[in-house]
Write an enzyme that holds these catalytic residues in place. Structure first.
Site, PDB file in Angstrom:
ATOM      1  N   LYS A   1     -16.843  10.409   5.355  1.00 41.53           N
ATOM      2  CA  LYS A   1     -18.086  10.995   4.896  1.00 41.53           C
ATOM      3  C   LYS A   1     -19.156  10.950   5.809  1.00 41.53           C
ATOM      4  CE  LYS A   1     -20.743   8.929   2.706  1.00 41.53           C
ATOM      5  NZ  LYS A   1     -20.940   8.543   1.550  1.00 41.53           N
TER       6      LYS A   1
ATOM      7  N   GLU B   1       0.980  -1.186   0.138  1.00 39.98           N
ATOM      8  CA  GLU B   1       0.088   0.025  -0.065  1.00 39.98           C
ATOM      9  C   GLU B   1       0.882   1.174   0.153  1.00 39.98           C
ATOM     10  OE1 GLU B   1      -3.365   0.876  -0.088  1.00 39.98           O
ATOM     11  OE2 GLU B   1      -2.413   2.984   0.099  1.00 39.98           O
TER      12      GLU B   1
ATOM     13  N   TYR C   1     -23.004  10.828  -6.754  1.00 41.75           N
ATOM     14  CA  TYR C   1     -23.233  10.791  -5.267  1.00 41.75           C
ATOM     15  C   TYR C   1     -22.479  11.620  -4.501  1.00 41.75           C
ATOM     16  CZ  TYR C   1     -24.554   5.755  -5.889  1.00 41.75           C
ATOM     17  OH  TYR C   1     -25.026   4.155  -6.095  1.00 41.75           O
ATOM     18  N   ILE C   2     -21.172  11.769  -4.892  1.00 38.28           N
ATOM     19  CA  ILE C   2     -20.233  12.587  -4.131  1.00 38.28           C
ATOM     20  C   ILE C   2     -20.871  14.149  -4.103  1.00 38.28           C
ATOM     21  CG2 ILE C   2     -17.885  13.684  -3.991  1.00 38.28           C
ATOM     22  CD1 ILE C   2     -16.964  10.784  -5.008  1.00 38.28           C
TER      23      ILE C   2
ATOM     24  N   HIS D   1     -45.264  -0.862  13.897  1.00 42.34           N
ATOM     25  CA  HIS D   1     -45.762   0.182  13.994  1.00 42.34           C
ATOM     26  C   HIS D   1     -45.171   1.103  15.396  1.00 42.34           C
ATOM     27  CE1 HIS D   1     -48.859   3.157  13.266  1.00 42.34           C
ATOM     28  NE2 HIS D   1     -49.425   3.204  14.520  1.00 42.34           N
TER      29      HIS D   1
ATOM     30  N   ALA E   1     -27.177   3.450  -1.073  1.00 42.47           N
ATOM     31  CA  ALA E   1     -27.600   4.443  -0.420  1.00 42.47           C
ATOM     32  C   ALA E   1     -26.812   5.734  -1.120  1.00 42.47           C
ATOM     33  CB  ALA E   1     -27.455   4.392   0.993  1.00 42.47           C
TER      34      ALA E   1
ATOM     35  N   ARG F   1     -23.678  19.907 -15.532  1.00 40.69           N
ATOM     36  CA  ARG F   1     -23.649  20.047 -16.817  1.00 40.69           C
ATOM     37  C   ARG F   1     -25.129  19.557 -17.543  1.00 40.69           C
ATOM     38  NH1 ARG F   1     -19.224  15.653 -18.828  1.00 40.69           N
ATOM     39  NH2 ARG F   1     -20.277  13.699 -18.048  1.00 40.69           N
TER      40      ARG F   1
ATOM     41  N   GLU G   1     -24.167  14.345  -1.796  1.00 42.52           N
ATOM     42  CA  GLU G   1     -23.638  14.181  -0.534  1.00 42.52           C
ATOM     43  C   GLU G   1     -22.789  15.295   0.139  1.00 42.52           C
ATOM     44  OE1 GLU G   1     -23.379   9.344  -0.289  1.00 42.52           O
ATOM     45  OE2 GLU G   1     -21.622  10.323  -0.365  1.00 42.52           O
TER      46      GLU G   1
ATOM     47  N   ALA H   1       3.906   0.238  -5.789  1.00 45.37           N
ATOM     48  CA  ALA H   1       4.608  -1.155  -6.299  1.00 45.37           C
ATOM     49  C   ALA H   1       4.186  -0.863  -7.807  1.00 45.37           C
ATOM     50  CB  ALA H   1       3.668  -2.183  -5.824  1.00 45.37           C
TER      51      ALA H   1
ATOM     52  N   GLU I   1     -43.052   0.526   7.629  1.00 43.41           N
ATOM     53  CA  GLU I   1     -44.341  -0.348   7.388  1.00 43.41           C
ATOM     54  C   GLU I   1     -45.175   0.019   6.377  1.00 43.41           C
ATOM     55  OE1 GLU I   1     -47.403   0.561  10.423  1.00 43.41           O
ATOM     56  OE2 GLU I   1     -46.380   2.325  10.788  1.00 43.41           O
TER      57      GLU I   1
ATOM     58  N   CYS J   1     -16.205   6.988   2.137  1.00 46.85           N
ATOM     59  CA  CYS J   1     -17.262   6.297   2.870  1.00 46.85           C
ATOM     60  C   CYS J   1     -17.523   6.678   4.464  1.00 46.85           C
ATOM     61  CB  CYS J   1     -17.700   4.909   2.844  1.00 46.85           C
ATOM     62  SG  CYS J   1     -17.160   3.993   1.569  1.00 46.85           S
TER      63      CYS J   1
ATOM     64  N   THR K   1      -9.561   4.150   0.111  1.00 39.88           N
ATOM     65  CA  THR K   1     -10.366   5.379  -0.136  1.00 39.88           C
ATOM     66  C   THR K   1     -11.412   5.140   0.888  1.00 39.88           C
ATOM     67  OG1 THR K   1      -9.711   5.436  -2.404  1.00 39.88           O
ATOM     68  CG2 THR K   1     -11.819   6.503  -1.762  1.00 39.88           C
ATOM     69  N   CYS K   2     -12.246   4.060   0.946  1.00 42.95           N
ATOM     70  CA  CYS K   2     -13.390   4.002   1.838  1.00 42.95           C
ATOM     71  C   CYS K   2     -13.039   4.367   3.289  1.00 42.95           C
ATOM     72  CB  CYS K   2     -14.015   2.590   1.881  1.00 42.95           C
ATOM     73  SG  CYS K   2     -15.478   2.623   2.774  1.00 42.95           S
TER      74      CYS K   2
HETATM   75  P1  NDP Z   1     -20.526   9.710 -10.471  1.00 43.26           P
HETATM   76  O1  NDP Z   1     -20.002   9.128 -11.408  1.00 43.26           O
HETATM   77  O2  NDP Z   1     -21.720   9.168  -9.311  1.00 43.26           O
HETATM   78  O3  NDP Z   1     -20.846  11.220 -10.811  1.00 43.26           O
HETATM   79  C1  NDP Z   1     -19.871  12.305 -11.567  1.00 43.26           C
HETATM   80  C2  NDP Z   1     -20.725  13.174 -11.930  1.00 43.26           C
HETATM   81  O4  NDP Z   1     -19.644  14.191 -12.667  1.00 43.26           O
HETATM   82  C3  NDP Z   1     -21.785  13.170 -12.989  1.00 43.26           C
HETATM   83  O5  NDP Z   1     -23.097  13.933 -12.577  1.00 43.26           O
HETATM   84  C4  NDP Z   1     -20.974  13.557 -14.228  1.00 43.26           C
HETATM   85  O6  NDP Z   1     -22.069  13.948 -15.221  1.00 43.26           O
HETATM   86  C5  NDP Z   1     -20.316  14.274 -13.967  1.00 43.26           C
HETATM   87  N1  NDP Z   1     -19.148  14.761 -14.757  1.00 43.26           N
HETATM   88  C6  NDP Z   1     -18.276  13.785 -15.085  1.00 43.26           C
HETATM   89  N2  NDP Z   1     -17.530  14.449 -16.069  1.00 43.26           N
HETATM   90  C7  NDP Z   1     -17.716  15.590 -16.013  1.00 43.26           C
HETATM   91  C8  NDP Z   1     -16.965  16.702 -16.736  1.00 43.26           C
HETATM   92  N3  NDP Z   1     -15.911  16.682 -17.558  1.00 43.26           N
HETATM   93  N4  NDP Z   1     -17.501  17.929 -16.572  1.00 43.26           N
HETATM   94  C9  NDP Z   1     -18.712  18.221 -15.777  1.00 43.26           C
HETATM   95  N5  NDP Z   1     -19.341  17.270 -15.028  1.00 43.26           N
HETATM   96  C10 NDP Z   1     -18.883  15.865 -15.103  1.00 43.26           C
HETATM   97  O7  NDP Z   1     -19.121  10.078  -9.447  1.00 43.26           O
HETATM   98  P2  NDP Z   1     -18.953  10.722  -8.134  1.00 43.26           P
HETATM   99  O8  NDP Z   1     -17.584  11.291  -8.290  1.00 43.26           O
HETATM  100  O9  NDP Z   1     -20.218  11.381  -7.406  1.00 43.26           O
HETATM  101  O10 NDP Z   1     -18.690   9.192  -7.352  1.00 43.26           O
HETATM  102  C11 NDP Z   1     -17.550   8.155  -7.701  1.00 43.26           C
HETATM  103  C12 NDP Z   1     -18.227   6.868  -7.415  1.00 43.26           C
HETATM  104  O11 NDP Z   1     -18.085   6.718  -5.926  1.00 43.26           O
HETATM  105  C13 NDP Z   1     -19.624   6.787  -7.513  1.00 43.26           C
HETATM  106  O12 NDP Z   1     -19.952   6.337  -9.203  1.00 43.26           O
HETATM  107  C14 NDP Z   1     -20.148   5.849  -6.660  1.00 43.26           C
HETATM  108  O13 NDP Z   1     -20.148   4.706  -7.315  1.00 43.26           O
HETATM  109  C15 NDP Z   1     -19.003   5.914  -5.467  1.00 43.26           C
HETATM  110  N6  NDP Z   1     -19.561   6.418  -4.222  1.00 43.26           N
HETATM  111  C16 NDP Z   1     -20.666   5.927  -3.645  1.00 43.26           C
HETATM  112  C17 NDP Z   1     -21.113   6.421  -2.603  1.00 43.26           C
HETATM  113  C18 NDP Z   1     -22.028   5.553  -1.778  1.00 43.26           C
HETATM  114  O14 NDP Z   1     -22.266   4.462  -2.251  1.00 43.26           O
HETATM  115  N7  NDP Z   1     -23.009   6.319  -1.058  1.00 43.26           N
HETATM  116  C19 NDP Z   1     -20.807   7.557  -2.103  1.00 43.26           C
HETATM  117  C20 NDP Z   1     -19.741   8.450  -2.724  1.00 43.26           C
HETATM  118  C21 NDP Z   1     -19.113   7.801  -4.024  1.00 43.26           C
HETATM  119  P3  NDP Z   1     -23.011  12.968 -15.976  1.00 43.26           P
HETATM  120  O15 NDP Z   1     -24.225  12.692 -15.266  1.00 43.26           O
HETATM  121  O16 NDP Z   1     -23.407  13.933 -17.281  1.00 43.26           O
HETATM  122  O17 NDP Z   1     -22.273  11.846 -16.464  1.00 43.26           O
END
Ligand code: NDP
Length: 459
Positions: free
Chosen positions: A50, A34, A176-177, A434, A339, A197, A180, A113, A439, A47, A41-42
């Site tokens: 966060k 590592e 997601y990010i 309840h 979630a 966008r 959140e 590595a 429910e 996660c 990351t998590c």
């Molecule tokens: P996501 O893929 O969920 O979202 C990325 C966002 O960025 C999309 O809305 C996308 O738009 C936009 N985007 C991508 N490229 C560009 C660009 N060049 N310019 C402008 N906007 C852009 O990624 P996240 O970063 O939010 O999270 C990464 C991954 O981490 C997720 O896919 C998820 O699987 C995981 N995660 C899970 C969580 C959970 O389980 N609670 C919490 C946080 C992360 P568009 O929709 O148009 O593609």
């Protein structure tokens, strides 16, 4: 002489650690490398911290309704206290990860590595390891759009270590990010703007979740700007001046890119040894996580399958089962509960209404919206939403979508009947608890509407 192992795992995150521990428990001689901190990351910058921030950001809501229950609250928030306590907890978890690996008999290395051959790994210390098999579990890295001044923007990596809480923040992204962190910062009192966008957050989620969260973000004062992207960043005193795609400019204390994460394969030496990568740079693997080079495997975000911690863990376990326990094991990607720890929270499993309607001729949709009981003594109007989608002919549950308090906890349990091909009758068979919100899922009487051949109609 280089040391010989049955398995060298590169990457000490969720997937790599699970694969290393289980493989060692099945009798393999395992090393893990590592370059940053064990936990990945998590645990270190995803996660776990966060969710701690999410808890911090939700106190405001509790204080809001507290007077309706007779409490008087005079609260203030201290960001450095949260950071210090969060760092202490992350340090504790990191130690646990190392102890568990050690206890399983895995040899731990620190450093970067590089794969130098189908059976050799070189460490940044100069040491070389021989490996019958190599498992790549290096995860992903935040991606920033290629614009001028992008370095002035932070990503989720840095958001966990900001020295001071900004007064204003702009977050780009609609996934997601983005949502959140928009609710975390807004909940901590930061003036928050989200720029995306396209025309609605959370592309791919059920429309009622997207609409419901959008309304809630508005109500919580998060400014949503759709159809925009950041085209340039410049320094502006202590802040960052943002130029938007529509020739507009504005200055924020901080700008955060939540524009996705990319597989972390750069500089690993994979192409040189013939490991096939796809266009996004992810390692191409088969159902058993084996790459195009038979001795090299990969699990987790680096494979670009489903970038979620529990999936990486499952892939790591399936790898160990398959390779070191003689039990070929695959991962059920078709049913992944997930979630979004926004505020309100989202829990979802199975098909969205849109996908269900596209795949099945006729579906029944049961949906309910109500004020969570916690809010009923106050004037808070925010509603929670529970939705069950079934196939009309068979009654089979196709999707469940929840927006509101406890949605993540609820959806974990709903994933069980969904995985057993549960039907509406099975949900009905359960006796309600309840008074709870959950429910509602077992007391739906008749469908709210039916969708036949893509057309909404009365049931
Ligand atoms: P996501 O893929 O969920 O979202 C990325 C966002 O960025 C999309 O809305 C996308 O738009 C936009 N985007 C991508 N490229 C560009 C660009 N060049 N310019 C402008 N906007 C852009 O990624 P996240 O970063 O939010 O999270 C990464 C991954 O981490 C997720 O896919 C998820 O699987 C995981 N995660 C899970 C969580 C959970 O389980 N609670 C919490 C946080 C992360 P568009 O929709 O148009 O593609």
């Amino acid at each position: 002489m280089s040391e010989k192992f049955d398995l060298v795992v590169i990457g000490g995150g969720s997937g790599g650690v699970r694969a290393a521990r289980m493989s060692a428990q099945y009798g393999a001689k395992v090393a893990i490398v590592e370059e940053y901190r064990y936990g990945g990351t998590c645990v270190i910058r995803g996660c776990v911290p966060k969710k701690l921030f999410v808890y911090a950001s939700r106190f405001g809501d509790t204080f809001d309704v507290a007077p309706s229950f007779g409490w008087t609250v005079d609260a203030s928030f201290d960001w450095p206290t949260l950071l210090a306590n969060k760092d202490r907890e992350i340090g504790r978890l990191e130690n646990i990860y190392e102890t568990l690996l050690d206890g399983a008999g895995v040899t731990l290395f620190r450093g970067r590595a590089t794969v130098t051959g189908p059976n050799t790994v070189k460490l940044s210390s100069g040491e070389e390891l021989q490996a019958e098999r190599i498992l790549i579990a290096t995860g992903g890295v935040p991606f920033k759009p290629d614009i001028e001044g992008a370095d002035l923007g932070i990503t989720s990596n840095e958001a966990f270590h900001l020295e001071t809480l900004p007064k204003t923040i702009l977050i780009e992204g609609g996934g997601y990010i983005a949502v959140e962190f928009a609710t975390i910062f807004a909940g901590l009192g930061v003036d928050t703007t989200l720029v995306y966008r396209r025309d609605k957050i959370l592309r791919g989620f059920d429309h009622d979740l997207r609409d419901g969260l959008e309304d809630a973000l508005h109500e919580r004062g998060v400014r949503l700007r759709y159809g925009y992207h950041i085209s340039r960043l410049d320094k502006d005193g202590e802040g960052v001046r943002v130029s938007f795609s529509h020739d507009e400019q504005a200055t924020f204390d901080a700008v955060m890119f939540a524009t996705g994460r990319h597989p972390y394969t750069k500089g690993l030496g994979l192409e040189a040894v013939g490991v096939q990568l796809n266009q996004a740079g992810a390692i191409v693997v088969d159902d058993y996580s084996q790459s195009s080079v038979p001795s090299i495997y990969a699990v987790g975000d680096v494979t670009g399958r489903a970038a979620l911690t529990p999936v990486a863990i499952r892939e790591g376990a399936a790898f160990a089962q398959t390779v070191y326990n003689n039990t070929p094991t695959t991962v059920p990607y078709h049913l992944i509960p997930t979630a979004v720890f926004s505020e309100p929270e989202i829990g979802t499993v199975g098909l969205s209404e849109e996908d269900a309607a596209a795949r099945y001729r006729s579906i029944d949709v049961y949906v309910t919206r109500f004020r969570p009981m916690m809010n009923t003594l106050s004037d808070r109007q925010e509603k929670m939403m529970l939705k069950l989608i079934t196939e009309t002919d068979t009654g089979r549950a196709l999707g469940v979508h929840i927006l509101g308090p406890g949605a993540g906890e609820m959806i974990q349990l709903v994933a069980i009947p969904m995985g057993m091909n549960g039907t509406k009758a099975d949900f009905d068979h359960a006796i309600a608890v309840h008074p709870t919100a959950a429910e509602e899922l077992v007391t739906f009487k008749s469908p709210s509407y039916r969708v036949v051949d893509g057309e909404k109609c009365n049931p």
